[in-house]
Design a protein around this motif. Structure first.
Motif, PDB file in Angstrom:
ATOM      1  N   LYS A  65       0.849  -1.194   0.000  1.00 18.44           N
ATOM      2  CA  LYS A  65       0.000   0.000   0.000  1.00 18.44           C
ATOM      3  C   LYS A  65       0.883   1.242   0.000  1.00 18.44           C
ATOM      4  O   LYS A  65       1.757   1.390   0.851  1.00 18.44           O
ATOM      5  N   TYR A 120       0.569   5.385   0.139  1.00 23.31           N
ATOM      6  CA  TYR A 120      -0.270   6.570   0.311  1.00 23.31           C
ATOM      7  C   TYR A 120       0.501   7.767  -0.231  1.00 23.31           C
ATOM      8  O   TYR A 120       1.440   8.207   0.414  1.00 23.31           O
ATOM      9  N   ARG A 121       0.138   8.260  -1.369  1.00 24.23           N
ATOM     10  CA  ARG A 121       0.817   9.444  -1.923  1.00 24.23           C
ATOM     11  C   ARG A 121       2.314   9.429  -1.635  1.00 24.23           C
ATOM     12  O   ARG A 121       2.821  10.298  -0.931  1.00 24.23           O
ATOM     13  N   VAL A 169      -9.303  -0.524   3.383  1.00 25.08           N
ATOM     14  CA  VAL A 169      -8.288   0.184   2.594  1.00 25.08           C
ATOM     15  C   VAL A 169      -7.991  -0.696   1.388  1.00 25.08           C
ATOM     16  O   VAL A 169      -7.884  -1.916   1.511  1.00 25.08           O
TER      17      VAL A 169
HETATM   18  P1  ADP Z   1      -7.118   5.363   1.011  1.00 22.81           P
HETATM   19  O1  ADP Z   1      -6.103   5.494  -0.090  1.00 22.81           O
HETATM   20  O2  ADP Z   1      -6.933   4.110   1.796  1.00 22.81           O
HETATM   21  O3  ADP Z   1      -8.528   5.597   0.583  1.00 22.81           O
HETATM   22  P2  ADP Z   1      -6.409   8.007   1.696  1.00 22.81           P
HETATM   23  O4  ADP Z   1      -5.063   8.040   1.051  1.00 22.81           O
HETATM   24  O5  ADP Z   1      -7.574   8.598   0.972  1.00 22.81           O
HETATM   25  O6  ADP Z   1      -6.762   6.504   2.088  1.00 22.81           O
HETATM   26  O7  ADP Z   1      -6.249   8.690   3.116  1.00 22.81           O
HETATM   27  C1  ADP Z   1      -7.346   8.919   3.980  1.00 22.81           C
HETATM   28  C2  ADP Z   1      -7.149  10.222   4.718  1.00 22.81           C
HETATM   29  O8  ADP Z   1      -6.140  10.141   5.788  1.00 22.81           O
HETATM   30  C3  ADP Z   1      -6.648  11.279   3.786  1.00 22.81           C
HETATM   31  O9  ADP Z   1      -7.393  12.455   4.013  1.00 22.81           O
HETATM   32  C4  ADP Z   1      -5.208  11.448   4.180  1.00 22.81           C
HETATM   33  O10 ADP Z   1      -4.782  12.754   3.893  1.00 22.81           O
HETATM   34  C5  ADP Z   1      -5.229  11.221   5.678  1.00 22.81           C
HETATM   35  N1  ADP Z   1      -3.851  10.989   6.164  1.00 22.81           N
HETATM   36  C6  ADP Z   1      -2.747  11.592   5.654  1.00 22.81           C
HETATM   37  N2  ADP Z   1      -1.664  11.206   6.288  1.00 22.81           N
HETATM   38  C7  ADP Z   1      -2.023  10.321   7.216  1.00 22.81           C
HETATM   39  C8  ADP Z   1      -1.326   9.546   8.180  1.00 22.81           C
HETATM   40  N3  ADP Z   1       0.001   9.600   8.314  1.00 22.81           N
HETATM   41  N4  ADP Z   1      -2.023   8.710   8.965  1.00 22.81           N
HETATM   42  C9  ADP Z   1      -3.338   8.639   8.837  1.00 22.81           C
HETATM   43  N5  ADP Z   1      -4.069   9.358   7.949  1.00 22.81           N
HETATM   44  C10 ADP Z   1      -3.424  10.183   7.156  1.00 22.81           C
END
Ligand code: ADP
Ligand code: ADP
Length: 220
Positions: A11, A13-14, A53
């Motif tokens: 996974k 995340y950005r 997720v």
């Molecule tokens: P997914 O890809 O699983 O749908 P997202 O990438 O959309 O999850 O993230 C969900 C939210 O949590 C976003 O608004 C994101 O910005 C926020 N987020 C950002 N950094 C973190 C972090 N370190 N821990 C938890 N949540 C975070």
């Protein structure tokens, strides 16, 4: 029944690689600990297993199916990701009844799980008056409503006193003895020692090792 399989799971995340090509299995009759420092990717992995997720790549399955494809998911898998999530203004019993209604279970099931976790006497009290240990039990009671074969707990011992941890240990042991699959995360090796039979260790989203608690302790 009750086989968890994580296979090549990743996974991102950005740009943050939270889980990196992770593979391991967990099965019935065992309490499997999921150990790693904060930020290692434990919650993300458990959330992928529960269909909350979406993996960037790889698969997380229970009995060969993704959570979202499981028939009768509440009867197969129960989870406590955040024990403080219960509505503060409801009684413990009413909190459970809301979940009974949502899952198509009879209200009598709320009283059965209160009994199961030793909260029968607190069922009529509001959740805001519960201690952390009682909230953790209520979370577990909620997860047990469907009598699931698999129970997944994210950091259940966090913040609990020794008595609370002792109760969780006994409860998880009894579930495993019934042939259920129990998976429990922690960032503390000492908690794994008391809670788990087997341990999966991750760091920076990657598998470090998997073995029995005895095997792991023999080499640290
Ligand atoms: P997914 O890809 O699983 O749908 P997202 O990438 O959309 O999850 O993230 C969900 C939210 O949590 C976003 O608004 C994101 O910005 C926020 N987020 C950002 N950094 C973190 C972090 N370190 N821990 C938890 N949540 C975070
Ligand atoms: P753990 O449960 O082991 O503490 P997490 O799975 O919560 O680890 O987090 C793993 C990594 O992914 C961390 O770097 C965390 O900040 C990041 N992360 C978790 N959730 C999000 C999110 N929704 N959006 C962005 N980054 C996230």
């Amino acid at each position: 029944e009750g086989h968890i399989e994580i296979s090549g799971l990743s996974k991102t995340y950005r740009g943050v690689q939270a889980v990196d090509r992770l593979s391991f299995t967990a099965g019935p009759g065992r309490v499997t600990g999921f150990l790693g420092p904060n930020g290692a990717g434990k919650s993300t992995t458990l959330r992928m297993l529960l269909g909350l997720v979406r993996p960037t790549s790889g698969t997380a399955t229970i009995d060969g199916r993704r959570y979202t494809d499981l028939p009768n998911p509440v009867r197969r898998v129960g989870a406590v990701l955040d024990a403080t999530a219960a509505h503060q203004g409801r009684t413990g019993r009413n909190h459970l009844r809301v979940y009974c209604a949502a899952a198509g279970l009879p209200y009598s099931r709320a009283d059965e799980v209160l009994e199961l976790v030793g909260l029968s006497n607190a069922g009529n009290r509001k959740v805001k008056g519960y201690s952390l240990g009682m909230r953790q039990r209520l979370g577990i009671a909620t997860a047990m409503l469907g009598d699931p074969r698999v129970l997944i707990l994210d950091e259940p011992a966090n913040g609990l006193d020794p008595e609370g941890i002792h109760w969780i240990r006994g409860f998880l042991r009894s579930l495993a003895a019934e042939g259920r699959t129990v998976m429990v995360s922690s960032h503390l090796l000492t908690e794994m020692q008391s809670l788990a039979d087997d341990v999966v260790i991750i760091a920076a989203g990657r598998l470090v090792r998997q073995g029995t608690v005895a095997e792991i302790l023999a080499t640290v």
